[in-house]
Design an enzyme around this catalytic site. Structure first.
Site, mmCIF file in Angstrom:
data_model
loop_
_atom_site.group_PDB
_atom_site.id
_atom_site.type_symbol
_atom_site.label_atom_id
_atom_site.label_comp_id
_atom_site.label_asym_id
_atom_site.label_seq_id
_atom_site.Cartn_x
_atom_site.Cartn_y
_atom_site.Cartn_z
ATOM 1 N N ARG A 183 0.851 -1.074 -0.026
ATOM 2 C CA ARG A 183 0.134 0.097 0.141
ATOM 3 C C ARG A 183 0.927 1.377 -0.209
ATOM 4 O O ARG A 183 0.596 2.177 -0.721
ATOM 5 C CB ARG A 183 -0.816 0.010 1.317
ATOM 6 C CG ARG A 183 -1.510 1.510 1.408
ATOM 7 C CD ARG A 183 -2.531 1.448 2.612
ATOM 8 N NE ARG A 183 -3.569 0.275 2.503
ATOM 9 C CZ ARG A 183 -4.549 -0.299 3.440
ATOM 10 N NH1 ARG A 183 -4.210 -0.084 4.727
ATOM 11 N NH2 ARG A 183 -5.150 -1.110 3.279
ATOM 12 N N TYR A 184 2.072 1.204 0.691
ATOM 13 C CA TYR A 184 2.868 2.348 0.958
ATOM 14 C C TYR A 184 4.020 2.111 -0.011
ATOM 15 O O TYR A 184 4.452 1.070 -0.382
ATOM 16 C CB TYR A 184 3.185 2.494 2.332
ATOM 17 C CG TYR A 184 2.140 2.882 3.440
ATOM 18 C CD1 TYR A 184 1.583 4.156 3.340
ATOM 19 C CD2 TYR A 184 1.710 1.765 3.955
ATOM 20 C CE1 TYR A 184 0.554 4.124 4.381
ATOM 21 C CE2 TYR A 184 0.565 2.022 4.920
ATOM 22 C CZ TYR A 184 0.021 3.292 4.992
ATOM 23 O OH TYR A 184 -1.138 3.487 5.810
ATOM 24 N N ARG A 195 7.257 0.000 1.468
ATOM 25 C CA ARG A 195 7.035 -1.112 2.408
ATOM 26 C C ARG A 195 6.069 -2.082 2.213
ATOM 27 O O ARG A 195 5.198 -1.674 1.673
ATOM 28 C CB ARG A 195 7.233 -0.652 4.027
ATOM 29 C CG ARG A 195 6.034 0.563 4.322
ATOM 30 C CD ARG A 195 6.759 1.593 5.108
ATOM 31 N NE ARG A 195 5.598 2.253 5.734
ATOM 32 C CZ ARG A 195 5.420 3.502 4.993
ATOM 33 N NH1 ARG A 195 5.954 3.799 3.951
ATOM 34 N NH2 ARG A 195 4.426 4.362 5.481
ATOM 35 N N CYS A 244 -3.867 -16.796 16.187
ATOM 36 C CA CYS A 244 -3.085 -15.818 17.352
ATOM 37 C C CYS A 244 -3.313 -16.627 18.324
ATOM 38 O O CYS A 244 -4.125 -17.301 18.593
ATOM 39 C CB CYS A 244 -3.889 -14.446 17.452
ATOM 40 S SG CYS A 244 -3.605 -13.490 16.076
ATOM 41 N N CYS A 284 -8.193 -11.067 20.059
ATOM 42 C CA CYS A 284 -8.572 -9.941 20.663
ATOM 43 C C CYS A 284 -9.833 -9.428 20.088
ATOM 44 O O CYS A 284 -10.101 -9.630 18.762
ATOM 45 C CB CYS A 284 -7.559 -8.754 20.266
ATOM 46 S SG CYS A 284 -5.837 -9.442 20.534
ATOM 47 N N CYS A 319 -9.861 -6.721 17.064
ATOM 48 C CA CYS A 319 -9.145 -7.179 15.869
ATOM 49 C C CYS A 319 -9.646 -6.612 14.719
ATOM 50 O O CYS A 319 -10.812 -6.837 14.377
ATOM 51 C CB CYS A 319 -9.001 -8.541 15.663
ATOM 52 S SG CYS A 319 -7.922 -8.940 14.526
ATOM 53 N N ARG A 365 -8.525 -7.782 11.763
ATOM 54 C CA ARG A 365 -8.548 -8.633 10.722
ATOM 55 C C ARG A 365 -9.703 -9.789 11.081
ATOM 56 O O ARG A 365 -9.450 -10.828 10.824
ATOM 57 C CB ARG A 365 -7.427 -9.198 10.521
ATOM 58 C CG ARG A 365 -6.249 -8.007 9.904
ATOM 59 C CD ARG A 365 -5.427 -8.537 8.745
ATOM 60 N NE ARG A 365 -4.591 -7.347 8.503
ATOM 61 C CZ ARG A 365 -3.347 -7.082 8.845
ATOM 62 N NH1 ARG A 365 -2.664 -7.827 9.619
ATOM 63 N NH2 ARG A 365 -2.603 -5.962 8.409
ATOM 64 N N ASP A 396 -10.777 0.868 14.256
ATOM 65 C CA ASP A 396 -11.512 0.699 12.940
ATOM 66 C C ASP A 396 -12.888 0.153 12.939
ATOM 67 O O ASP A 396 -13.295 -0.426 13.746
ATOM 68 C CB ASP A 396 -10.495 -0.242 12.120
ATOM 69 C CG ASP A 396 -9.317 0.162 11.822
ATOM 70 O OD1 ASP A 396 -9.022 1.451 11.622
ATOM 71 O OD2 ASP A 396 -8.160 -0.774 11.838
ATOM 72 N N ASP A 447 -6.797 4.867 10.556
ATOM 73 C CA ASP A 447 -6.451 4.420 9.239
ATOM 74 C C ASP A 447 -7.567 4.836 8.246
ATOM 75 O O ASP A 447 -9.001 4.481 8.649
ATOM 76 C CB ASP A 447 -6.155 2.803 9.546
ATOM 77 C CG ASP A 447 -5.062 2.300 8.581
ATOM 78 O OD1 ASP A 447 -4.957 2.916 7.513
ATOM 79 O OD2 ASP A 447 -4.564 1.498 8.852
ATOM 80 N N LYS A 461 -2.875 5.684 6.696
ATOM 81 C CA LYS A 461 -2.779 6.161 8.178
ATOM 82 C C LYS A 461 -2.845 7.602 7.985
ATOM 83 O O LYS A 461 -2.182 8.428 7.516
ATOM 84 C CB LYS A 461 -1.739 5.695 8.886
ATOM 85 C CG LYS A 461 -1.668 4.099 9.131
ATOM 86 C CD LYS A 461 -0.475 3.554 9.834
ATOM 87 C CE LYS A 461 -0.280 1.960 9.974
ATOM 88 N NZ LYS A 461 -0.140 1.395 8.701
#
Ligand SMILES: *Cc1c(COP(=O)(O)O)cnc(C)c1O
Ligand code: SF4
Length: 384
Positions: free
Chosen positions: A117-118, A121, A130, A134, A137, A139, A298, A335, A342
């Site tokens: 996206r950037y 990176r 995981c 959480c 989360c 995702r 988000d 975001d 971001k």
């Protein structure tokens, strides 16, 4: 992408020269809470709650390590650890504008496992597993796909893409939690990435220091050390997570010459007060961890009950900046939707601009003029 159970990934884990005895972190994973039946044995729930949460975990599964669960104060109905890992009936509610993938991550996915996206990176997702799921989360959509680890053929294509894109100097290993992979598999990935000349740094995003500190064992740290420069981004959300165990995990990583930064998510009723956030960030500095980002939560389906307003985030930053070490103050970011990226947000310290001065507000709230150098009068108006 081949579906794989956690047990089969455990069976594959036989690092060279390692004794067969079950490692502490494998023991934690095996003994994790994985459904509501496990939970009711150790956490007070009434019949209605059991029924409701059983329906919730069909959509958004539960997983909690015994270690992380042990941090819950069962007498506190508002316990900040419980709120992060025990499912809530509110996860099934629908919220205005919430989506499964509000950030447009699927859209920025070049090939399975690679987001670019950037400009300089790339983000590589290695697994969707995981140690703890959480509740906030971003995702969460991945949890519905069954457990998977990135396969070798997919990884080969990812290495090839990075190799062909010389502008990628920073590779972020993400997931899921990449440190849930065996050390052998991780080493293989790190070795392949290090063979690409233009990859300057490798970042690992992991919550293991917080939810499975046993994972940060000598063997892992010995391995990571060989592939430096590596930067670890972890995810502490509350001062109660800074324990002797998580402190030791961070210390081991730091002693290997790997800096540890922290990404917090701003969560309603968990860390949305100046006092709590200040205590968290000061506590992180004490264990050598730099607060990097404070993420606005988000608009992801199943997380609406944990979101705050943006004013809340700004109020927290305003209450920290100047009042405590600058090192303790993270960058507050929202975001943007659909891959906008971001966006850093700051309280308004710049009130207005005139021809030869601007009006600023200091951290204590006083408003004052700040004059530009006389002969630079016009050049300073670069914003307008
Ligand atoms: C956040 C993010 C990064 C890393 O951003 P930094 O500001 O460099 O930490 C890279 N790729 C994606 C897709 C991201 O969401
Ligand atoms: S550790 Fe990160 S990826 Fe894993 S469940 Fe928590 S927020 Fe999601």
């Amino acid at each position: 992408m081949e579906t794989q159970t956690e047990e089969s990934s455990i069976a594959n884990d036989k690092p060279p020269g390692c004794c067969q005895e079950l490692k502490a972190w494998r023991f934690e994973l095996r003994n994790s809470i994985k459904d509501i039946e496990d939970l009711v044995k150790i956490f007070p729930l009434d019949v209605e709650e059991i029924k409701c949460l059983s329906a919730v975990v069909k959509i958004y599964p539960i997983k909690i390590t015994p270690y992380y669960f042990s941090l819950i104060d069962k007498d506190n109905p508002d316990d900040p650890i419980a709120k992060q890992c025990i499912p809530s009936p509110k996860e099934k509610d629908l919220y205005f504008n919430a989506q499964d993938d509000p950030l447009g991550e699927e859209k920025d996915t070049i090939m399975p496992g690679l987001m670019h996206r950037y400009p300089d990176r790339a983000l590589v997702t290695l697994t969707n597993m995981c140690p703890v799921y959480c509740r906030h989360c971003t995702r969460k959509r991945e949890w519905q796909k069954g457990s998977w680890n990135r396969q070798d053929e997919e990884l080969d294509k990812i290495y090839k893409y990075i190799q062909d894109h010389r502008e990628i100097r920073d590779v972020i290993l993400s997931g899921g939690d990449p440190l849930i992979l065996s050390t052998g598999k991780l080493e293989n990935i790190l070795r392949n990435l290090r063979e690409i000349q233009h990859v300057e740094i490798i970042r690992i995003g992991t919550r293991c220091p917080v939810v499975l500190p046993q994972r940060i064992d000598e063997e892992l740290v010995f391995t990571l050390k060989k592939y430096r420069p590596i930067w670890i981004n972890t995810h502490f959300n509350h001062p109660n997570e800074i324990t002797p165990e998580s402190t030791q995990a961070c210390d081991r990583i730091l002693c290997a010459g790997i800096p540890v930064n922290n990404q917090t998510v701003l969560l309603r009723g968990i860390n949305d007060e100046v006092e709590t956030m200040t205590r968290l960030c000061q506590g992180l500095l004490k264990v050598g961890v730099r607060p990097y980002y404070l993420f606005h939560c988000d608009p992801v389906n199943g997380t609406g009950h944990l979101r705050t307003s943006i004013d809340k985030g700004l109020e927290i930053i305003k209450g920290m900046r100047g009042f405590t070490s600058g090192l303790a103050v993270p960058t507050y970011v929202v975001d943007g939707l659909d891959g906008q990226g971001k966006v850093p947000l700051q309280p308004d310290y710049l009130i207005s601009r005139e021809d030869n001065y601007c009006t600023l507000r200091g951290y204590r709230g006083e408003v004052f003029r700040y004059y530009y150098p006389e002969d630079k009068k016009h050049e300073n108006r670069y914003y307008l």
